[in-house]
Scaffold this motif. Sequence first.
Motif, PDB file in Angstrom:
ATOM      1  N   LEU A   1      -6.619   3.576   4.097  1.00  0.00           N
ATOM      2  CA  LEU A   1      -5.871   4.197   3.003  1.00  0.00           C
ATOM      3  C   LEU A   1      -4.366   4.115   3.249  1.00  0.00           C
ATOM      4  O   LEU A   1      -3.583   3.864   2.309  1.00  0.00           O
ATOM      5  CB  LEU A   1      -6.309   5.661   2.844  1.00  0.00           C
ATOM      6  CG  LEU A   1      -7.754   5.874   2.352  1.00  0.00           C
ATOM      7  CD1 LEU A   1      -8.114   7.357   2.366  1.00  0.00           C
ATOM      8  CD2 LEU A   1      -7.935   5.304   0.944  1.00  0.00           C
ATOM      9  N   ALA A   2      -3.949   4.309   4.511  1.00  0.00           N
ATOM     10  CA  ALA A   2      -2.519   4.202   4.820  1.00  0.00           C
ATOM     11  C   ALA A   2      -2.036   2.767   4.605  1.00  0.00           C
ATOM     12  O   ALA A   2      -0.926   2.532   4.087  1.00  0.00           O
ATOM     13  CB  ALA A   2      -2.270   4.642   6.259  1.00  0.00           C
ATOM     14  N   ALA A   3      -2.888   1.807   4.985  1.00  0.00           N
ATOM     15  CA  ALA A   3      -2.511   0.399   4.792  1.00  0.00           C
ATOM     16  C   ALA A   3      -2.354   0.077   3.313  1.00  0.00           C
ATOM     17  O   ALA A   3      -1.396  -0.612   2.909  1.00  0.00           O
ATOM     18  CB  ALA A   3      -3.570  -0.498   5.438  1.00  0.00           C
ATOM     19  N   PHE A   4      -3.261   0.555   2.481  1.00  0.00           N
ATOM     20  CA  PHE A   4      -3.152   0.313   1.040  1.00  0.00           C
ATOM     21  C   PHE A   4      -1.918   1.006   0.460  1.00  0.00           C
ATOM     22  O   PHE A   4      -1.268   0.473  -0.454  1.00  0.00           O
ATOM     23  CB  PHE A   4      -4.414   0.793   0.324  1.00  0.00           C
ATOM     24  CG  PHE A   4      -5.490  -0.251   0.251  1.00  0.00           C
ATOM     25  CD1 PHE A   4      -5.469  -1.239  -0.739  1.00  0.00           C
ATOM     26  CD2 PHE A   4      -6.521  -0.260   1.168  1.00  0.00           C
ATOM     27  CE1 PHE A   4      -6.465  -2.208  -0.803  1.00  0.00           C
ATOM     28  CE2 PHE A   4      -7.506  -1.229   1.117  1.00  0.00           C
ATOM     29  CZ  PHE A   4      -7.490  -2.215   0.126  1.00  0.00           C
ATOM     30  N   SER A   5      -1.595   2.189   0.985  1.00  0.00           N
ATOM     31  CA  SER A   5      -0.390   2.881   0.495  1.00  0.00           C
ATOM     32  C   SER A   5       0.863   2.074   0.811  1.00  0.00           C
ATOM     33  O   SER A   5       1.732   1.871  -0.068  1.00  0.00           O
ATOM     34  CB  SER A   5      -0.294   4.262   1.147  1.00  0.00           C
ATOM     35  OG  SER A   5      -1.370   5.076   0.763  1.00  0.00           O
ATOM     36  N   LEU A   6       0.958   1.611   2.030  1.00  0.00           N
ATOM     37  CA  LEU A   6       2.127   0.816   2.409  1.00  0.00           C
ATOM     38  C   LEU A   6       2.148  -0.517   1.677  1.00  0.00           C
ATOM     39  O   LEU A   6       3.228  -0.996   1.261  1.00  0.00           O
ATOM     40  CB  LEU A   6       2.112   0.585   3.922  1.00  0.00           C
ATOM     41  CG  LEU A   6       2.270   1.849   4.788  1.00  0.00           C
ATOM     42  CD1 LEU A   6       2.112   1.511   6.270  1.00  0.00           C
ATOM     43  CD2 LEU A   6       3.635   2.501   4.539  1.00  0.00           C
ATOM     44  N   ALA A   7       0.966  -1.105   1.499  1.00  0.00           N
ATOM     45  CA  ALA A   7       0.903  -2.366   0.758  1.00  0.00           C
ATOM     46  C   ALA A   7       1.355  -2.170  -0.678  1.00  0.00           C
ATOM     47  O   ALA A   7       2.092  -3.012  -1.248  1.00  0.00           O
ATOM     48  CB  ALA A   7      -0.525  -2.908   0.807  1.00  0.00           C
ATOM     49  N   GLY A   8       0.922  -1.058  -1.280  1.00  0.00           N
ATOM     50  CA  GLY A   8       1.344  -0.777  -2.659  1.00  0.00           C
ATOM     51  C   GLY A   8       2.835  -0.555  -2.754  1.00  0.00           C
ATOM     52  O   GLY A   8       3.495  -1.045  -3.699  1.00  0.00           O
ATOM     53  N   ALA A   9       3.395   0.203  -1.779  1.00  0.00           N
ATOM     54  CA  ALA A   9       4.840   0.441  -1.789  1.00  0.00           C
ATOM     55  C   ALA A   9       5.598  -0.873  -1.616  1.00  0.00           C
ATOM     56  O   ALA A   9       6.612  -1.130  -2.308  1.00  0.00           O
ATOM     57  CB  ALA A   9       5.196   1.431  -0.685  1.00  0.00           C
ATOM     58  N   CYS A  10       5.112  -1.727  -0.716  1.00  0.00           N
ATOM     59  CA  CYS A  10       5.755  -3.037  -0.515  1.00  0.00           C
ATOM     60  C   CYS A  10       5.654  -3.892  -1.773  1.00  0.00           C
ATOM     61  O   CYS A  10       6.607  -4.606  -2.144  1.00  0.00           O
ATOM     62  CB  CYS A  10       5.108  -3.765   0.659  1.00  0.00           C
ATOM     63  SG  CYS A  10       5.454  -2.987   2.257  1.00  0.00           S
ATOM     64  N   LEU A  11       4.517  -3.829  -2.438  1.00  0.00           N
ATOM     65  CA  LEU A  11       4.338  -4.597  -3.676  1.00  0.00           C
ATOM     66  C   LEU A  11       5.322  -4.133  -4.748  1.00  0.00           C
ATOM     67  O   LEU A  11       5.921  -4.965  -5.467  1.00  0.00           O
ATOM     68  CB  LEU A  11       2.897  -4.437  -4.167  1.00  0.00           C
ATOM     69  CG  LEU A  11       2.519  -5.201  -5.434  1.00  0.00           C
ATOM     70  CD1 LEU A  11       2.682  -6.715  -5.218  1.00  0.00           C
ATOM     71  CD2 LEU A  11       1.083  -4.875  -5.861  1.00  0.00           C
ATOM     72  N   ALA A  12       5.508  -2.815  -4.835  1.00  0.00           N
ATOM     73  CA  ALA A  12       6.463  -2.288  -5.828  1.00  0.00           C
ATOM     74  C   ALA A  12       7.884  -2.718  -5.485  1.00  0.00           C
ATOM     75  O   ALA A  12       8.670  -3.102  -6.374  1.00  0.00           O
ATOM     76  CB  ALA A  12       6.363  -0.759  -5.878  1.00  0.00           C
ATOM     77  N   ILE A  13       8.227  -2.684  -4.196  1.00  0.00           N
ATOM     78  CA  ILE A  13       9.575  -3.087  -3.777  1.00  0.00           C
ATOM     79  C   ILE A  13       9.778  -4.581  -4.014  1.00  0.00           C
ATOM     80  O   ILE A  13      10.844  -5.022  -4.490  1.00  0.00           O
ATOM     81  CB  ILE A  13       9.784  -2.728  -2.296  1.00  0.00           C
ATOM     82  CG1 ILE A  13       9.790  -1.193  -2.113  1.00  0.00           C
ATOM     83  CG2 ILE A  13      11.081  -3.334  -1.770  1.00  0.00           C
ATOM     84  CD1 ILE A  13       9.786  -0.749  -0.671  1.00  0.00           C
ATOM     85  N   MET A  14       8.768  -5.395  -3.710  1.00  0.00           N
ATOM     86  CA  MET A  14       8.874  -6.839  -3.937  1.00  0.00           C
ATOM     87  C   MET A  14       9.012  -7.148  -5.433  1.00  0.00           C
ATOM     88  O   MET A  14       9.787  -8.020  -5.842  1.00  0.00           O
ATOM     89  CB  MET A  14       7.633  -7.537  -3.365  1.00  0.00           C
ATOM     90  CG  MET A  14       7.584  -7.538  -1.838  1.00  0.00           C
ATOM     91  SD  MET A  14       5.991  -8.056  -1.170  1.00  0.00           S
ATOM     92  CE  MET A  14       5.856  -9.680  -1.901  1.00  0.00           C
ATOM     93  N   THR A  15       8.252  -6.414  -6.240  1.00  0.00           N
ATOM     94  CA  THR A  15       8.360  -6.602  -7.693  1.00  0.00           C
ATOM     95  C   THR A  15       9.767  -6.248  -8.175  1.00  0.00           C
ATOM     96  O   THR A  15      10.371  -6.956  -9.010  1.00  0.00           O
ATOM     97  CB  THR A  15       7.315  -5.738  -8.415  1.00  0.00           C
ATOM     98  OG1 THR A  15       6.011  -6.073  -7.932  1.00  0.00           O
ATOM     99  CG2 THR A  15       7.368  -5.950  -9.915  1.00  0.00           C
ATOM    100  N   ALA A  16      10.291  -5.141  -7.643  1.00  0.00           N
ATOM    101  CA  ALA A  16      11.658  -4.739  -8.018  1.00  0.00           C
ATOM    102  C   ALA A  16      12.661  -5.798  -7.584  1.00  0.00           C
ATOM    103  O   ALA A  16      13.634  -6.097  -8.307  1.00  0.00           O
ATOM    104  CB  ALA A  16      11.985  -3.392  -7.382  1.00  0.00           C
ATOM    105  N   ALA A  17      12.415  -6.392  -6.402  1.00  0.00           N
ATOM    106  CA  ALA A  17      13.325  -7.450  -5.927  1.00  0.00           C
ATOM    107  C   ALA A  17      13.281  -8.666  -6.852  1.00  0.00           C
ATOM    108  O   ALA A  17      14.322  -9.284  -7.162  1.00  0.00           O
ATOM    109  CB  ALA A  17      12.939  -7.832  -4.501  1.00  0.00           C
TER     110      ALA A  17
END
Length: 767
Positions: free
Chosen positions: A505-521
């Motif tokens: 669950l922690a890995a998916f949370s961090l992956a989701g946050a990274c995905l949102a940041i990459m999308t914003a980039a």
Amino acid sequence: MVFAIEEINNSTELLPGIKLGYEIQDSCTSVPLAMQVTFQLSNGIDPVFYSGGNCSQSGMVMATVGESSSTRSISMSRVIGSFDIPQVSYFATCACLSDKQQYPSFFRTIPSDQFQSDALAKLVKHFGWTWIGAVRSDSDYGNNGMASFLEAAQKEGICVEYSVSFYRTHPRSRIQRVADVIRRSTAVVVLAFLASTEMRLLLDELSREPSPPRQWIGSESWVTNPDLLRFSFCAGAIGFGIQQSVIPGLREFLLDLSPSKVAASPVLTEFWEDAFNCRLGKSAAKDERVCDGTEDIQMLTSQYTDTSQLRITNMVYKAVYAIAHAIHNEVCQDTHSKTHCDKFKRIKSKQVLNQLKKVNFSQNGYDVSFDANGDPVARYELVNWQKSESGSIEMVTVGLYDASLPEGQEFRINRNLTWVDGDKHVPVSVCSDSCPPGTRKVLQKGKPICCYDCIPCPEEEFSNATDSPDCFPCPKEFWPNTERDTCLPKPVEFLSYDEVLGIILAAFSLAGACLAIMTAAVFFHHRTSPIVRANNSELSFLLLFSLTLCFLCSLTFIGAPSDWSCMLRHTAFGITFVLCISCVLGKTIVVLMAFRATLPGSNVMKWFGPPQQRMTVVSFTFIQILICTIWLLLRPPFPMENLTTFKERIILECALGSAIGFWVVLGYIGLLAVFCFVLAVLARKLPDNFNEAKLITFSMLIFCAVWITFIPAYVSSPGKFTVAVEIFAIQASSFGLILCIFAPKCYIILFKPEKNTKKHLMNKNQS
């Protein structure tokens, strides 16, 4: 007895100048004969054997010594007690004779069976025997002694499988039935409260058809009787006997038998003829010979000449001396280190009785005194029948019992014992084996308390003692181990970073946050492209920021709950999701307003420009902040130990504090989501290649589906899985939003740049 009287008559310290007379009668173990002699003594009509100037009063009985049997002593005492004639018995042990209301003139130098019964019960308890058989003489001695033992045994927690009795005059069939009971019983230990005669009859019967090995426990009447040592199957027997003693000069007295003494006494004549197998002064039969004077008693080996086992003999010796001291105290006075006795003083038996109550002296190292019941201090030897190297059985003193010592110190063993069949290990005699820790005793129906079944303790209870009658619940924060014999601290359970589920669950949370940041980039890098500008880039960046927070807030649900984490996880979740939905709602309204603005004369966009969009997001978010603030101020969430969901472990979780506050926060998110979904459905068919309404509709559909299924899953999930369900709902809905809204745009930006043009954007009729 004769030896003691002659020793007293020759003494210069005890009754100096006074001779004691005596008469010896044989009751032949018959109560009627004993009663006849008693009446003769009471009436003073017994014949006078010696008369002369040295006798103060012939024919007046001052005291009696006897009887050896409890039954006969009871009969005698009921008669002579009425005449205040003291009676001192040397072998009557019935506890009933201690009753001074019924037997006021009775004394004894042998301990009462009450002491022996207590000692036997302690002996049985000492060796852990709780299941025994009992056999007794059907007489006052056996019945009263066994009654005292059973009472003492019950206090010690000892059970008796059977208690049978017989008497020497009963038919053999009665003795056979008793022997059969012993053979068939399951009790290994047998307590025999029998007179020597009954014990010999029983052992004779058992020897005809041997029983399984039995551990015999004997009363003082037979356990020191050397005649019974011939029964080899009784090897290992133990019991309490009268202490061995030494009487100086007795052996010499016994061996000093001249022919004239023997001929003058019918008793000695019978003894002499039996010992040497000859006839004195009589014509012998064909198979007999006449005593010729060559017989030497010094060379004779028999019980008569053996003074190494003086037990009851010493009781007789002390009884005679007790009476002599009582008479001495009545007729003698000690003046100036001299003793003066008035041999012509006429005294009555009542005076001797009163003096007998007070006697306290020591003779040959043995103390003699009587308590208020006429009983002496109880001292016994613990006797063990052991096999010698030659194979014969011999009596060995292995311990002592002294009732005068403090409680718990009366009984001591100072030598090794041997048991039935010569075994060195204590035999086991129990109805049921001991219940180990982790179980409890349940009595078997219709059986004594020593017969029970061992039932395992229930799931939530334990027992840490052997033979525990009950199981006990563990403290709230403890749980019994598998064996149910101790309580261990319950394991504390919460969703942690150390377990697989928490890591995933922690890995998916961090992956989701990274995905949102990459999308914003990606969006920031292509911020001037038509597809980014066409859909309100400001709200898109704010939405991506809120999604990043949504992914990260799920991390607050993992780990041990604390006061701050409990308040943070729910409020952060509520506020970030409202911020997220507010952005989506703003984008949906923008789409609707944009197409409204294309109608002739429409001035809608002036009223919903960027400032209004910002205010919409801020207003919706502020309401959630207000709800959370009220919740935290009134009844905030707090960490708690959940002891009810699982019995065997503690769930460390965050209590909601106010369930209403939690469901209002969740309900407000749901309300905004439904409102957004409805607007998106209305705008989904508006013509535009980059119309976000379709994407928002699908994302809100996923969002609502996730949170509708969350409610029953949240309520029904146990323990840490409740937290996992909440994290899953947060991540699933967040991934739904980011993938449905931003994935198609990122695909066009990165892989279909030819479609990222204003021309393609304005081609509204493209199929």
